[in-house]
Design an enzyme around this catalytic site. Structure first.
Site, PDB file in Angstrom:
ATOM      1  CB  ALA A  69     -32.650  49.742  33.208  1.00 22.26           C
ATOM      2  N   GLY A 108     -31.587  48.891  28.175  1.00 21.69           N
ATOM      3  CA  GLY A 108     -30.557  49.886  28.491  1.00 21.69           C
ATOM      4  C   GLY A 108     -29.182  49.435  28.071  1.00 21.69           C
ATOM      5  CD  GLU A 111     -32.462  52.642  25.919  1.00 24.12           C
ATOM      6  OE1 GLU A 111     -32.511  52.074  27.032  1.00 24.12           O
ATOM      7  OE2 GLU A 111     -33.222  53.559  25.601  1.00 24.12           O
ATOM      8  CD  GLU A 131     -36.118  48.995  26.482  1.00 21.61           C
ATOM      9  OE1 GLU A 131     -36.309  48.389  25.417  1.00 21.61           O
ATOM     10  OE2 GLU A 131     -35.020  49.469  26.795  1.00 21.61           O
TER      11      GLU A 131
HETATM   12  N1  T1G Z   1     -33.379  43.664  35.843  1.00 22.57           N
HETATM   13  C1  T1G Z   1     -33.372  42.975  36.999  1.00 22.57           C
HETATM   14  N2  T1G Z   1     -33.323  41.626  37.074  1.00 22.57           N
HETATM   15  C2  T1G Z   1     -33.270  40.952  35.902  1.00 22.57           C
HETATM   16  C3  T1G Z   1     -33.258  41.617  34.661  1.00 22.57           C
HETATM   17  C4  T1G Z   1     -33.315  43.036  34.653  1.00 22.57           C
HETATM   18  N3  T1G Z   1     -33.291  43.736  33.525  1.00 22.57           N
HETATM   19  N4  T1G Z   1     -33.216  40.655  33.683  1.00 22.57           N
HETATM   20  C5  T1G Z   1     -33.178  39.466  34.316  1.00 22.57           C
HETATM   21  N5  T1G Z   1     -33.214  39.649  35.642  1.00 22.57           N
HETATM   22  C6  T1G Z   1     -33.172  38.592  36.674  1.00 22.57           C
HETATM   23  C7  T1G Z   1     -34.327  37.622  36.558  1.00 22.57           C
HETATM   24  O1  T1G Z   1     -35.455  38.116  37.260  1.00 22.57           O
HETATM   25  C8  T1G Z   1     -33.737  36.378  37.196  1.00 22.57           C
HETATM   26  O2  T1G Z   1     -33.777  36.591  38.614  1.00 22.57           O
HETATM   27  C9  T1G Z   1     -32.267  36.435  36.780  1.00 22.57           C
HETATM   28  O3  T1G Z   1     -32.011  37.807  36.439  1.00 22.57           O
HETATM   29  C10 T1G Z   1     -31.971  35.566  35.572  1.00 22.57           C
HETATM   30  O4  T1G Z   1     -32.903  35.971  34.562  1.00 22.57           O
HETATM   31  C11 T1G Z   1     -33.667  52.205  30.341  1.00 22.57           C
HETATM   32  C12 T1G Z   1     -35.681  50.814  31.373  1.00 22.57           C
HETATM   33  C13 T1G Z   1     -31.078  38.965  30.035  1.00 22.57           C
HETATM   34  C14 T1G Z   1     -31.945  37.372  28.293  1.00 22.57           C
HETATM   35  O5  T1G Z   1     -36.336  43.351  29.288  1.00 22.57           O
HETATM   36  O6  T1G Z   1     -34.554  38.978  28.848  1.00 22.57           O
HETATM   37  O7  T1G Z   1     -33.580  48.444  30.125  1.00 22.57           O
HETATM   38  O8  T1G Z   1     -35.092  34.539  39.218  1.00 22.57           O
HETATM   39  O9  T1G Z   1     -33.798  33.663  34.145  1.00 22.57           O
HETATM   40  O10 T1G Z   1     -32.570  33.036  30.951  1.00 22.57           O
HETATM   41  O11 T1G Z   1     -34.634  51.594  28.322  1.00 22.57           O
HETATM   42  O12 T1G Z   1     -33.136  37.840  31.791  1.00 22.57           O
HETATM   43  O13 T1G Z   1     -32.591  34.520  39.324  1.00 22.57           O
HETATM   44  O14 T1G Z   1     -33.914  35.894  40.973  1.00 22.57           O
HETATM   45  O15 T1G Z   1     -34.186  35.565  32.482  1.00 22.57           O
HETATM   46  O16 T1G Z   1     -30.147  33.807  31.270  1.00 22.57           O
HETATM   47  C15 T1G Z   1     -34.987  45.730  29.489  1.00 22.57           C
HETATM   48  C16 T1G Z   1     -34.907  41.173  30.557  1.00 22.57           C
HETATM   49  C17 T1G Z   1     -35.110  46.176  30.918  1.00 22.57           C
HETATM   50  C18 T1G Z   1     -34.394  41.998  29.379  1.00 22.57           C
HETATM   51  C19 T1G Z   1     -31.100  36.523  30.475  1.00 22.57           C
HETATM   52  N6  T1G Z   1     -34.381  44.407  29.453  1.00 22.57           N
HETATM   53  N7  T1G Z   1     -34.110  40.012  30.823  1.00 22.57           N
HETATM   54  O17 T1G Z   1     -31.908  35.366  30.384  1.00 22.57           O
HETATM   55  O18 T1G Z   1     -31.878  34.588  32.806  1.00 22.57           O
HETATM   56  S1  T1G Z   1     -35.870  47.752  31.039  1.00 22.57           S
HETATM   57  C20 T1G Z   1     -35.132  43.307  29.370  1.00 22.57           C
HETATM   58  C21 T1G Z   1     -34.032  38.972  29.935  1.00 22.57           C
HETATM   59  C22 T1G Z   1     -34.710  48.800  30.382  1.00 22.57           C
HETATM   60  C23 T1G Z   1     -34.094  51.035  29.518  1.00 22.57           C
HETATM   61  C24 T1G Z   1     -35.177  50.204  30.138  1.00 22.57           C
HETATM   62  C25 T1G Z   1     -33.246  37.782  30.394  1.00 22.57           C
HETATM   63  C26 T1G Z   1     -31.834  37.685  29.793  1.00 22.57           C
HETATM   64  P1  T1G Z   1     -33.845  35.301  39.581  1.00 22.57           P
HETATM   65  P2  T1G Z   1     -33.304  34.893  33.447  1.00 22.57           P
HETATM   66  P3  T1G Z   1     -31.595  34.096  31.308  1.00 22.57           P
END
Ligand code: T1G
Length: 653
Positions: A69, A108, A111, A131
């Site tokens: 998400a 998400g 999911e 999460e």
């Molecule tokens: N939302 C918004 N921005 C995100 C994002 C996200 N989920 N994930 C990454 N970014 C931004 C990050 O801040 C950076 O921004 C750019 O993307 C590149 O990220 C309903 C509620 C996917 C493995 O916890 O693990 O789903 O610095 O450097 O190395 O149950 O990003 O460029 O401005 O990390 O290629 C759950 C989080 C969310 C995964 C890619 N998901 N992300 O790695 O790029 S909560 C996560 C990661 C959720 C649901 C719940 C990694 C990546 P900027 P990066 P990367």
């Protein structure tokens, strides 16, 4: 070429063999932001209504399926359709929906895939519900659908740890149904064709395999102990363990829990850390400054630190030339490095071909000139200024003018070391934390003369080593050790004022540190700090409060765990409070005429946190640290500060 239907700015589709192939294109990670949810909703409605469409494939553009998400939308008013709405529509669709996982399917994203009727992944896909690492629980069905596919214990292990798994394990667990051998979309089309017109499996309708409560307790017990009081993992376990309830009931409980946690202080702290880690490598004024190409790294000094750095460099694909004083020492260093790689092999982190490739890229020598091919040379020799200066003078003679020199010094002044080179602009500090092949934190020290592209090269090498780089200016102890010294000093003031080591350690552990300060002190040994205090004695400000308790312990031979006694006693290796230490502390209090008082855990925590943040403010004011969040990252990743408190600067607000 079939035409493209656009459902929103970030969601489009083509039709192949009567199958709607939907692609999410929402850089950088295809997060399920409002526009993505709207586009998916429209695509599903179109597929349902269009008789010529026999099924749907959902995949992501680029290297990520869906990264989760959109965290940036948290705290904003919800925009319909919500992710659970879209997921429900997928699962209820009358036609088969296949998830084609072209890359990371996280949070998400996974999911959404769980609600699809079939999941096929590329061999390099990553899957997980991380999460809890953001202080929340999955909020779109993960705690209810995953156990329906893989059982309650396995779902607890994956969700409460927040770990990411690979396609192979996901297949064996039952999260996915297939790993694509050839083209992912072709394989997904085959899958739809096999499902079309036949009854297909809806995850939400699956019964939950009954689980042995003892097994549930075993899996969750270990994880919750590690969580050290964090709420999200506990709530995740509760939701999964009760997922045998009717789906609607479980989903409602999960969503309510997610919304409550999403607005919690703990979630704010962990999301602060998430974005801080991505901010840290960005240095103002260096945008567009390209790093120099680095393929071969020389490492001088193959002791504990040098061999750890070498193992990390080999694991990142670099060629490594190790240098030590004699061929015998170099040989011992090589054995140390190979030993670390063998541990990775034994643990399965490394397969045999990679192990062979890494060892083939390692050579060691006792001859400086063998370092000539290096693009970067990192010194990890004994932390003595003369030794480092002499080494840099020698290296200047043998490496190319465009090669970079890096010092791993912890406490010496890198500017003085850099001055030994005819090209000080090529010198940067790379302060690794021990063990260097494990600890993520890497302080990248910007010396007075460091050239911009040398600094960006240091950051690029850190990223490739999968380290967490934090840029620091030159000061004694850089960011981490300077703050550590400050709060260790405050802890010793507390000893003199009336607290005891085990009380202070208990207060730190209650706050969320894995181990108290004095226990860590004993593990690291007291002699290095003692030697530094003796060196500083002559120039110490007489008016400055100085606590002599640690000196008394060292003078009594209490040098820490290795010597069997330190701040604690270690009879048969077990750490116990030692009345002798209490007596030494009381004698020092009496000598100073201290009016002793007792301290609550909250008072101890406040005094130590205040000491950390005061030093952090000073580091910001001096320009040593660029941002408060960098300081938080250093304390979390180098000194055990609990991430779910966000770091000292965040916690102070
Ligand atoms: N939302 C918004 N921005 C995100 C994002 C996200 N989920 N994930 C990454 N970014 C931004 C990050 O801040 C950076 O921004 C750019 O993307 C590149 O990220 C309903 C509620 C996917 C493995 O916890 O693990 O789903 O610095 O450097 O190395 O149950 O990003 O460029 O401005 O990390 O290629 C759950 C989080 C969310 C995964 C890619 N998901 N992300 O790695 O790029 S909560 C996560 C990661 C959720 C649901 C719940 C990694 C990546 P900027 P990066 P990367």
């Amino acid at each position: 070429m079939s035409d493209v239907t656009t459902f929103s700015a970030t969601v489009s589709a083509t039709t192949r063999n009567g199958i709607l192939v939907v692609t999410i294109d929402n850089p950088p990670v295809n997060a399920t932001s409002a526009d993505v949810r709207l586009g998916l909703s429209r695509a599903l409605a179109h597929a349902e209504a269009e008789g010529a469409i026999s099924g749907v494939i959902i995949n992501g553009a680029g290297k990520t399926f869906i990264g989760g998400a959109d965290i940036k939308e948290f705290g904003k008013p919800p925009v319909e359709p919500t992710l659970p709405d879209v997921i429900e529509r997928i699962e209820a669709l009358s036609k088969p929906v296949v998830a084609a996982l072209n890359g990371a399917a996280l949070g998400g994203g996974l999911e959404l895939a769980l609600a699809c009727h079939y999941r096929i992944a590329s061999p390099t896909a990553l899957l997980g519900l991380p999460e809890v690492k953001l202080g929340i629980v999955p909020g779109a069905g993960g705690t209810q659908r995953l156990p329906r596919l893989i059982g309650i214990p396995a779902a607890i292990e994956l969700i409460a740890s927040g770990r990411i798994t690979k396609a192979g394990e996901a297949l064996s667990l039952g999260i996915i149904d297939e790993i694509a051998g050839t083209d992912l979309i072709d394989a997904a089309i085959n899958a739809v064709q096999k499902l079309a017109g036949k009854p297909f499996r809806r995850t939400g309708e699956l019964a939950i395999a009954s689980a042995d409560p003892a097994e549930i307790d075993k899996v969750s017990g270990k994880l919750l102990t590690k969580a050290r009081g964090q709420k999200a993992p506990t709530e995740a376990v509760r939701l999964i363990a009760s997922s045998h309830r009717p789906l609607a009931e479980g989903l409602a409980d999960e969503r309510a829990t997610f919304l409550t946690l999403r607005d919690s202080r703990e979630a704010a702290a962990l999301q602060h850390v998430f974005f801080a880690e991505r901010e840290a490598p960005k240095v103002a004024g260096l945008e567009g400054v390209d790093p120099r190409p680095i393929d071969t790294i020389g490492i001088c000094g193959l002791g504990l630190m040098g061999s750890g750095i070498a193992a990390a460099a080999l694991g990142a694909g670099y060629t490594v030339i190790g240098l030590d004083q004699t061929l015998e020492a170099a040989g011992k260093g090589r054995e140390r490095i190979i030993g670390l790689l063998e541990r990775n092999l034994a643990s399965g982190r490394l397969d045999q071909p990679d192990f062979d490739a890494q060892t083939a890229r390692l050579s060691v020598t006792a001859t400086d000139v063998d370092l000539t091919p290096c693009d970067l040379v990192i010194e990890a020799v004994f932390d003595d200024l003369d030794i480092k200066i002499d080494l840099f003078r020698r290296l200047d003679k043998v490496i190319r003018p465009d090669a970079i020199l890096a010092t791993n010094t912890s406490y010496l002044n890198p500017d003085e070391i850099a001055s030994a080179s005819k090209h000080p602009e090529r010198v940067v500090g790379l302060h690794f934390f021990s063990p260097a092949h494990v600890m993520r934190l890497l302080e990248v020290v910007r010396c007075k003369e460091t050239a911009p592209d040398v600094l960006t090269t240091g950051l690029a090498v850190a990223k490739r080593l999968r380290k967490l780089p934090v840029v620091t200016g030159v000061t004694e102890g850089f960011i981490g050790n300077r703050i550590f010294s400050a709060y260790r000093r405050e802890a010793e003031f507390l000893l003199e004022d009336g607290a005891l080591p085990h009380e202070i350690d208990a207060a730190l552990e209650d706050y969320g540190f894995p181990m108290g300060l004095f226990a860590v002190y004993d593990m690291a040994g007291l002699e290095i700090a003692w030697a530094r205090r003796k060196r500083q004695a002559a120039t110490r400000e007489p008016s400055e409060r100085y606590v002599e308790i640690a000196d008394r312990l060292c003078e009594a031979g209490r040098l820490g765990q290795k010597s069997g006694r330190g701040w604690y006693a270690y009879a048969d290796g077990k750490r116990t409070v030692d009345p002798q230490v209490t007596a030494i502390i009381e004698a020092e209090r009496t000598k100073k005429g201290v009016v002793v008082r007792s301290f609550s855990q909250a008072e101890i925590q406040k005094r130590l946190l205040d000491a950390m943040t005061a030093e952090g403010e000073a580091l910001l004011a001096e320009g040593i640290a660029a941002r408060a969040s960098d300081i938080d990252l250093v304390m979390i990743n180098g000194y055990g500060f609990p991430a779910h408190k966000g770091g000292p600067m965040f916690a102070k607000n």
